[in-house]
Design an enzyme around this catalytic site. Structure first.
Site, PDB file in Angstrom:
ATOM      1  N   TYR A  33       3.219   8.773   0.092  1.00  0.00           N
ATOM      2  CA  TYR A  33       2.819   7.999   0.352  1.00  0.00           C
ATOM      3  C   TYR A  33       2.629   6.527   0.978  1.00  0.00           C
ATOM      4  CZ  TYR A  33       2.471   4.928  -3.800  1.00  0.00           C
ATOM      5  OH  TYR A  33       2.539   4.175  -4.421  1.00  0.00           O
ATOM      6  N   ARG A  52       8.681   4.798   7.776  1.00  0.00           N
ATOM      7  CA  ARG A  52       8.548   4.784   6.098  1.00  0.00           C
ATOM      8  C   ARG A  52       8.286   5.911   6.404  1.00  0.00           C
ATOM      9  NH1 ARG A  52       7.734  -0.194   1.717  1.00  0.00           N
ATOM     10  NH2 ARG A  52       5.953   1.278   2.010  1.00  0.00           N
ATOM     11  N   LYS A 150       8.971   6.992  -0.997  1.00  0.00           N
ATOM     12  CA  LYS A 150       7.585   6.845  -1.575  1.00  0.00           C
ATOM     13  C   LYS A 150       6.619   8.040  -1.762  1.00  0.00           C
ATOM     14  CE  LYS A 150       4.866   2.974  -1.144  1.00  0.00           C
ATOM     15  NZ  LYS A 150       4.172   2.253  -2.348  1.00  0.00           N
ATOM     16  N   GLU A 184      13.102  -3.758 -10.107  1.00  0.00           N
ATOM     17  CA  GLU A 184      11.303  -3.877  -8.572  1.00  0.00           C
ATOM     18  C   GLU A 184       9.963  -4.093  -9.828  1.00  0.00           C
ATOM     19  OE1 GLU A 184      10.522  -1.286  -5.882  1.00  0.00           O
ATOM     20  OE2 GLU A 184      11.481   0.046  -6.497  1.00  0.00           O
TER      21      GLU A 184
HETATM   22  N1  PDD Z   1       3.236  -0.115  -3.458  1.00  0.00           N
HETATM   23  N2  PDD Z   1       7.329  -0.747  -5.213  1.00  0.00           N
HETATM   24  C1  PDD Z   1       7.474  -0.090  -5.674  1.00  0.00           C
HETATM   25  C2  PDD Z   1       7.390   0.606  -6.534  1.00  0.00           C
HETATM   26  C3  PDD Z   1       5.646  -0.043  -4.907  1.00  0.00           C
HETATM   27  O1  PDD Z   1       5.363   1.050  -4.950  1.00  0.00           O
HETATM   28  C4  PDD Z   1       5.675  -1.077  -3.143  1.00  0.00           C
HETATM   29  C5  PDD Z   1       3.907  -0.803  -2.488  1.00  0.00           C
HETATM   30  C6  PDD Z   1       6.157  -1.841  -3.162  1.00  0.00           C
HETATM   31  C7  PDD Z   1       6.325  -3.052  -2.064  1.00  0.00           C
HETATM   32  O2  PDD Z   1       6.662  -2.453  -0.794  1.00  0.00           O
HETATM   33  P1  PDD Z   1       5.325  -2.795   0.615  1.00  0.00           P
HETATM   34  O3  PDD Z   1       5.973  -4.089   0.745  1.00  0.00           O
HETATM   35  O4  PDD Z   1       5.443  -1.560   1.590  1.00  0.00           O
HETATM   36  O5  PDD Z   1       4.077  -2.381  -0.185  1.00  0.00           O
HETATM   37  C8  PDD Z   1       7.768  -2.040  -4.278  1.00  0.00           C
HETATM   38  C9  PDD Z   1       2.302   0.236  -2.725  1.00  0.00           C
HETATM   39  C10 PDD Z   1       1.698  -1.188  -2.714  1.00  0.00           C
HETATM   40  C11 PDD Z   1       1.323   0.851  -3.748  1.00  0.00           C
HETATM   41  O6  PDD Z   1       1.727   1.547  -4.768  1.00  0.00           O
HETATM   42  O7  PDD Z   1       0.352   0.696  -3.852  1.00  0.00           O
END
Ligand code: PDD
Length: 288
Positions: A33, A52, A150, A184
């Site tokens: 996702y 991605r 992801k 993270e």
């Molecule tokens: N989450 N690390 C994790 C584990 C995440 O799930 C996310 C993003 C990020 C930040 O990535 P980005 O800058 O590409 O949004 C880092 C989204 C917001 C979610 O789970 O809805």
């Protein structure tokens, strides 16, 4: 303010959006996702997110619909929802099949696009900062469910956030890698400022290659802000001058409490504010 769902090739209301109980996304988290935000009324960095999504899908051998098809579904659903600012979730599952773990048993990719109103963080959260807690739940090893993918399998992160909320009511959980260094957040990347330098864990620690993280790194480089991708210990996080987290729907959000102790003087610091301002300029200009 409304929610709309694109499912089975059409747009519907949330209560009409249904998926099979045999769908492998539901049964096994066998899905990938993306979450994308709009800024100033436009999708921010859609192409980076789609790249991605394709990369994540490739890593788990999940067939992806043509990019133009996903783009159209996203644009149509955002338009149908009609929110001033939106949060968009694109989900691809491997589809429904028999109760058979073998991924080769099914090749029937289902695409779901959900559009919500953008929602928090509130202006007060950007002004005052939020709290984080370093949790005992470890970030997945890259040799297990690689954090770089992801995937829809977020149980580890769900449990991490649960621990942070239970323990101290913290807004975000910070997970560490197997070596004990900071990795993270449950849905965000983390940055600290130490000796005036912006520091963030490198991708080799085993984290998601955040789109917002990489924009922030580019902004620091372009604006002469000292920067280092490096391992960060828990003590370094607790003792940092400034801390902030990043994600697509939040941009850069200041952290003013780590494990119940204030960060610096307990207010968002100058470097964080600078990064937030630069990010806002980028968002206003737009990234396709
Ligand atoms: N989450 N690390 C994790 C584990 C995440 O799930 C996310 C993003 C990020 C930040 O990535 P980005 O800058 O590409 O949004 C880092 C989204 C917001 C979610 O789970 O809805």
């Amino acid at each position: 303010m409304s929610i709309r769902v694109h499912i089975g090739g059409r747009i519907c209301l949330p209560e009409e959006a249904k998926i099979s109980v045999f769908d492998r996304g539901f049964l096994y988290g066998d899905s990938v996702y993306e979450t994308i935000g709009t800024a100033y009324g436009r999708l921010f960095a859609l192409q980076d997110h789609l790249v991605r999504l394709e990369r994540s899908a490739e890593r788990i051998g999940l067939r992806v619909p043509p990019r133009a098809e996903i783009e159209k579904a996203v644009a149509d659903t955002v338009a149908a929802a009609g929110n001033p600012e939106s949060r968009v979730r694109i989900i691809l599952t491997r589809g429904a099949g028999k109760l058979d773990l073998d991924p080769a048993a099914v090749d029937d990719t289902q695409m779901v696009v959900i559009v919500f109103p953008l929602g928090p963080p509130s202006p007060a959260m950007y002004e005052k900062g939020v709290s984080v807690a370093i949790v005992s739940v470890q970030r997945n090893s890259p040799n297990a469910i690689d954090p770089a993918v992801k995937s829809g399998n977020y149980l580890n992160n769900v449990l991490a956030l649960g621990e942070a909320r239970r323990r101290s009511g913290a807004y975000e959980a910070i997970l560490c890698a197997a070596d004990g260094s900071v990795a993270e957040g449950s849905t965000s990347n983390i940055f600290i400022v130490a000796r005036g330098e912006v520091r963030t864990p490198g991708l080799d620690v085993g984290i998601l290659d955040g789109i917002t993280r990489s924009k922030v790194l580019d902004l620091c480089r372009a604006n002469g802000i000292p920067l280092r991708e490096t391992r960060i210990s828990r003590e370094e996080l607790r003792g940092a001058e400034e801390v902030f987290i990043t994600s697509a729907t939040r941009g850069a959000l200041p952290v003013t409490k780590v494990d119940d102790s204030p960060v610096g003087d307990g207010k968002p610091g100058p470097v964080t504010r600078k990064v937030m301002a630069l990010y806002d300029v980028l968002a206003r200009a737009g990234v396709p």
